[in-house]
Design an enzyme around this catalytic site. Structure first.
Site, PDB file in Angstrom:
ATOM      1  N   HIS A   1     -33.469 -70.787 -60.583  1.00 11.57           N
ATOM      2  CA  HIS A   1     -32.254 -71.171 -60.985  1.00 11.57           C
ATOM      3  C   HIS A   1     -31.963 -72.817 -60.880  1.00 11.57           C
ATOM      4  O   HIS A   1     -32.643 -73.466 -60.047  1.00 11.57           O
ATOM      5  CB  HIS A   1     -31.110 -70.650 -60.573  1.00 11.57           C
ATOM      6  CG  HIS A   1     -31.207 -68.906 -61.045  1.00 11.57           C
ATOM      7  ND1 HIS A   1     -30.298 -68.042 -60.236  1.00 11.57           N
ATOM      8  CD2 HIS A   1     -31.926 -68.264 -61.605  1.00 11.57           C
ATOM      9  CE1 HIS A   1     -30.747 -66.962 -60.786  1.00 11.57           C
ATOM     10  NE2 HIS A   1     -31.735 -66.982 -61.436  1.00 11.57           N
TER      11      HIS A   1
ATOM     12  N   GLU B   1     -29.551 -74.443 -59.745  1.00 10.23           N
ATOM     13  CA  GLU B   1     -29.057 -74.761 -58.515  1.00 10.23           C
ATOM     14  C   GLU B   1     -30.400 -75.076 -57.511  1.00 10.23           C
ATOM     15  O   GLU B   1     -30.447 -76.331 -56.875  1.00 10.23           O
ATOM     16  CB  GLU B   1     -28.308 -73.884 -57.815  1.00 10.23           C
ATOM     17  CG  GLU B   1     -27.020 -73.533 -58.631  1.00 10.23           C
ATOM     18  CD  GLU B   1     -27.230 -72.283 -59.537  1.00 10.23           C
ATOM     19  OE1 GLU B   1     -28.321 -72.197 -60.243  1.00 10.23           O
ATOM     20  OE2 GLU B   1     -26.157 -71.269 -59.483  1.00 10.23           O
TER      21      GLU B   1
ATOM     22  N   ALA C   1     -28.984 -69.100 -97.677  1.00  8.55           N
ATOM     23  CA  ALA C   1     -28.984 -70.148 -98.510  1.00  8.55           C
ATOM     24  C   ALA C   1     -28.461 -69.614 -99.824  1.00  8.55           C
ATOM     25  O   ALA C   1     -28.802 -68.982-100.754  1.00  8.55           O
ATOM     26  CB  ALA C   1     -30.687 -70.434 -98.852  1.00  8.55           C
TER      27      ALA C   1
ATOM     28  N   TRP D   1     -36.557 -71.884-105.213  1.00  8.39           N
ATOM     29  CA  TRP D   1     -35.899 -72.202-104.051  1.00  8.39           C
ATOM     30  C   TRP D   1     -34.577 -72.691-104.566  1.00  8.39           C
ATOM     31  O   TRP D   1     -34.240 -73.283-105.308  1.00  8.39           O
ATOM     32  CB  TRP D   1     -36.469 -73.493-103.319  1.00  8.39           C
ATOM     33  CG  TRP D   1     -38.007 -73.145-102.602  1.00  8.39           C
ATOM     34  CD1 TRP D   1     -39.058 -73.638-103.200  1.00  8.39           C
ATOM     35  CD2 TRP D   1     -38.301 -72.199-101.681  1.00  8.39           C
ATOM     36  NE1 TRP D   1     -40.106 -73.238-102.455  1.00  8.39           N
ATOM     37  CE2 TRP D   1     -39.711 -72.433-101.397  1.00  8.39           C
ATOM     38  CE3 TRP D   1     -37.483 -71.492-100.759  1.00  8.39           C
ATOM     39  CZ2 TRP D   1     -40.261 -71.446-100.441  1.00  8.39           C
ATOM     40  CZ3 TRP D   1     -38.187 -70.827 -99.903  1.00  8.39           C
ATOM     41  CH2 TRP D   1     -39.397 -70.776 -99.507  1.00  8.39           C
TER      42      TRP D   1
ATOM     43  N   ARG E   1     -34.822 -70.401 -86.483  1.00  4.99           N
ATOM     44  CA  ARG E   1     -35.644 -69.260 -86.126  1.00  4.99           C
ATOM     45  C   ARG E   1     -36.322 -69.379 -84.687  1.00  4.99           C
ATOM     46  O   ARG E   1     -36.454 -68.283 -84.072  1.00  4.99           O
ATOM     47  CB  ARG E   1     -36.778 -69.227 -87.233  1.00  4.99           C
ATOM     48  CG  ARG E   1     -36.362 -68.317 -88.301  1.00  4.99           C
ATOM     49  CD  ARG E   1     -37.413 -68.254 -89.493  1.00  4.99           C
ATOM     50  NE  ARG E   1     -36.977 -67.792 -90.869  1.00  4.99           N
ATOM     51  CZ  ARG E   1     -37.757 -67.638 -91.755  1.00  4.99           C
ATOM     52  NH1 ARG E   1     -38.921 -68.110 -91.819  1.00  4.99           N
ATOM     53  NH2 ARG E   1     -37.256 -67.068 -92.800  1.00  4.99           N
TER      54      ARG E   1
ATOM     55  N   ASP F   1     -39.155 -60.803-101.760  1.00  2.00           N
ATOM     56  CA  ASP F   1     -39.524 -62.008-101.257  1.00  2.00           C
ATOM     57  C   ASP F   1     -40.919 -62.032-100.752  1.00  2.00           C
ATOM     58  O   ASP F   1     -41.669 -63.070-100.438  1.00  2.00           O
ATOM     59  CB  ASP F   1     -38.608 -62.860-100.437  1.00  2.00           C
ATOM     60  CG  ASP F   1     -37.384 -63.130-101.001  1.00  2.00           C
ATOM     61  OD1 ASP F   1     -37.181 -62.984-102.151  1.00  2.00           O
ATOM     62  OD2 ASP F   1     -36.397 -63.777-100.465  1.00  2.00           O
TER      63      ASP F   1
ATOM     64  N   LEU G   1     -41.653 -64.402 -92.066  1.00  2.00           N
ATOM     65  CA  LEU G   1     -40.594 -64.293 -91.357  1.00  2.00           C
ATOM     66  C   LEU G   1     -41.148 -64.953 -89.724  1.00  2.00           C
ATOM     67  O   LEU G   1     -40.790 -64.747 -88.906  1.00  2.00           O
ATOM     68  CB  LEU G   1     -39.728 -63.086 -90.961  1.00  2.00           C
ATOM     69  CG  LEU G   1     -39.139 -62.405 -92.168  1.00  2.00           C
ATOM     70  CD1 LEU G   1     -38.715 -61.246 -91.632  1.00  2.00           C
ATOM     71  CD2 LEU G   1     -38.106 -63.361 -92.681  1.00  2.00           C
TER      72      LEU G   1
ATOM     73  N   ARG H   1     -42.567 -71.686 -88.847  1.00  2.00           N
ATOM     74  CA  ARG H   1     -43.519 -72.911 -89.136  1.00  2.00           C
ATOM     75  C   ARG H   1     -43.469 -74.245 -88.754  1.00  2.00           C
ATOM     76  O   ARG H   1     -43.328 -75.138 -89.558  1.00  2.00           O
ATOM     77  CB  ARG H   1     -44.041 -72.617 -90.492  1.00  2.00           C
ATOM     78  CG  ARG H   1     -44.644 -71.453 -90.726  1.00  2.00           C
ATOM     79  CD  ARG H   1     -44.957 -71.280 -92.413  1.00  2.00           C
ATOM     80  NE  ARG H   1     -43.663 -71.195 -93.181  1.00  2.00           N
ATOM     81  CZ  ARG H   1     -43.275 -69.993 -93.368  1.00  2.00           C
ATOM     82  NH1 ARG H   1     -43.551 -68.817 -93.252  1.00  2.00           N
ATOM     83  NH2 ARG H   1     -41.851 -70.016 -94.347  1.00  2.00           N
TER      84      ARG H   1
HETATM   85  C1  AOF Z   1     -30.636 -68.145 -64.539  1.00  2.00           C
HETATM   86  N1  AOF Z   1     -30.624 -69.483 -64.311  1.00  2.00           N
HETATM   87  O1  AOF Z   1     -29.865 -71.381 -63.567  1.00  2.00           O
HETATM   88  C2  AOF Z   1     -28.667 -69.371 -63.115  1.00  2.00           C
HETATM   89  C3  AOF Z   1     -28.625 -68.075 -63.490  1.00  2.00           C
HETATM   90  O2  AOF Z   1     -33.200 -62.842 -63.693  1.00  2.00           O
HETATM   91  P1  AOF Z   1     -32.733 -63.764 -62.382  1.00  2.00           P
HETATM   92  O3  AOF Z   1     -32.875 -63.182 -61.176  1.00  2.00           O
HETATM   93  O4  AOF Z   1     -33.221 -64.860 -62.525  1.00  2.00           O
HETATM   94  O5  AOF Z   1     -31.094 -63.706 -62.338  1.00  2.00           O
HETATM   95  C4  AOF Z   1     -30.600 -64.091 -63.642  1.00  2.00           C
HETATM   96  C5  AOF Z   1     -28.984 -64.020 -63.443  1.00  2.00           C
HETATM   97  O6  AOF Z   1     -28.788 -65.076 -62.451  1.00  2.00           O
HETATM   98  C6  AOF Z   1     -28.446 -64.601 -64.742  1.00  2.00           C
HETATM   99  O7  AOF Z   1     -27.928 -63.408 -65.400  1.00  2.00           O
HETATM  100  C7  AOF Z   1     -27.099 -65.323 -64.297  1.00  2.00           C
HETATM  101  O8  AOF Z   1     -26.036 -64.292 -64.013  1.00  2.00           O
HETATM  102  C8  AOF Z   1     -27.449 -65.887 -62.867  1.00  2.00           C
HETATM  103  N2  AOF Z   1     -27.416 -67.158 -62.782  1.00  2.00           N
HETATM  104  N3  AOF Z   1     -29.535 -67.514 -63.927  1.00  2.00           N
HETATM  105  O9  AOF Z   1     -31.495 -67.641 -65.164  1.00  2.00           O
HETATM  106  C9  AOF Z   1     -29.564 -70.064 -63.662  1.00  2.00           C
HETATM  107  N4  AOF Z   1     -27.836 -69.934 -62.508  1.00  2.00           N
HETATM  108 ZN    ZN Z   2     -28.856 -68.399 -59.133  1.00  2.00          ZN
END
Ligand code: AOF
Ligand code: ZN
Length: 367
Positions: A53, A55, A156, A172, A186, A202, A206, A209
């Site tokens: 994460h 942090e 479009a 187009w 996409r 069409d 999907l 590219r």
């Molecule tokens: C993230 N990135 O920087 C923060 C998150 O699947 P996990 O264990 O990585 O947990 C995901 C959950 O952690 C996510 O749903 C969110 O609620 C919390 N914070 N998640 O992927 C991050 N800070």
């Molecule tokens: Zn976290």
């Protein structure tokens, strides 16, 4: 009290979070900044689901300097053991003194980090630039609170709101720049959805590219009677992208067999009273598979169904300076409105020029 300094560092954290846009699904985009004695001592952002994460990346960058620092993070620190250990504990263990975050964590399984840290004696300030933080993670917030992906309707259209001539031909309407922009959209989506009418008219592949952009979203076809020909590009073409075809309960088994091949799945869902597929079931299936952002590329009946049932979140239309006339195909089928005041209306509108065309984008609900 929210100071200008707190806002400035939160802005920095938001910029870091934006580096993850389009890469972190099904997880949120999150940025974090560590500040000590007026100096930034660590920066981090979430790069990919399953990886550390934001942090944790910021704490690692700061090393020993984290002790006594303030952490600015766009999302409330998680308080759960998921794929990675809880950030709340890591923040406490690093000796952080003050925690400033933007939006609370809408994820019911991960939330509570703010209260935990306050209970451990850290100073906690929530809600700094909360709306900006929320805007960045609307698809994530929707999926973890409702189970449905965030639904974007894209078309479009001609100046008079048509997506094809009476013959069904649409190549187009918009120019090259607008079409390039669609490929960018996409790339940011987890799945692209079209109706079988679009496949028949069409024969689109999907895929995205864009040079150097590898990710091909899941292709989703709404096809109540399994009218998709086995030779259609979405099923026949060699592609990294998988295809899910949703059909009604009574679609012919023989047709399903003809469509079955590696990478192609046929899912049966119920029907609405008007004979169209139950979109909520489709959205449930996709949400369960981790689809967080769904780009709906038409045609008009599909757009109409999503709008009539209030299942669309955002509209992204590219408007070209040409006229196709009333015998052309409408971008949105009938909505049954008695008065313009009932019309779905866009909020926080973004307008962008794409060559001779204009992109208009907005959400169907205020923040
Ligand atoms: C993230 N990135 O920087 C923060 C998150 O699947 P996990 O264990 O990585 O947990 C995901 C959950 O952690 C996510 O749903 C969110 O609620 C919390 N914070 N998640 O992927 C991050 N800070
Ligand atoms: Zn976290």
């Amino acid at each position: 009290m929210v100071s200008a300094t707190d806002q400035a560092y939160m802005k920095m954290a938001l910029e870091l979070a934006r580096k993850g846009v389009g890469k972190t699904s099904p997880n949120p985009c999150v940025g974090a900044v560590l500040v000590k004695d007026g100096q930034v001592v660590g920066r981090g952002w979430h790069r990919r689901a399953g990886e550390p994460h934001a942090e944790i990346n910021a704490l690692a960058a700061a090393g020993d300097l984290a002790g006594g620092a303030t952490i600015y993070v766009t999302l409330e620190p998680c308080n759960h053991q998921g794929r990675t250990p809880p950030c709340s504990k890591a923040i406490e263990a690093a000796g952080i003194r003050r925690v400033v975050y933007g939006m609370s964590d809408p994820n019911p399984v991960a939330g509570g980090g703010g209260a935990y840290l306050a209970g451990r004696g850290l100073e906690v300030l929530a809600g700094v630039l909360a709306d900006d933080c929320r805007r960045l993670n609307l698809p994530f917030s929707k999926r973890v609170t409702t189970g449905y992906p965030w639904v974007q309707l894209k078309a479009a259209v001609s100046l008079d709101g048509r997506i094809a001539a009476a013959t069904g031909r649409s190549k187009w309407i918009t120019g090259e720049q607008a079409r390039r922009q669609v490929h960018r959209l996409r790339c940011l989506s987890d799945a692209i959805l079209v109706g079988s009418g679009t496949v028949l008219a069409d024969d689109p592949s999907l895929t995205t590219r864009l040079p150097g952009k590898g990710r091909d979203p899941l292709r989703v076809i709404l096809d109540s009677k399994l009218a998709t020909p086995p030779a259609a590009k979405v099923v026949a073409h060699d592609s990294a992208a998988a295809t899910w075809i949703f059909c009604g309960p009574d679609a012919a088994e023989s047709k399903e067999r003809q469509l079955r091949r590696p990478g192609v799945e046929v899912h049966r869902v119920g029907l609405e009273a008007d004979g169209t597929l139950r979109l909520v079931e489709v959205l449930e299936h996709l949400g369960r598979a981790g689809v967080t952002t769904l780009l709906v590329e038409g045609g008009g009946r599909v757009h109409g169904s999503f709008l009539r049932r209030g299942l669309a979140d955002e509209v992204i239309f590219f408007i070209a300076p040409l006229l196709l006339g009333g015998d052309g195909m409408a971008a949105v089928s009938e909505l049954g409105l008695a008065d313009p005041s009932q019309a779905p209306r866009l909020h926080e509108i973004e307008r962008r020029r794409c060559g001779d065309d204009l992109m208009i984008r907005g959400r169907l609900r205020p923040l």
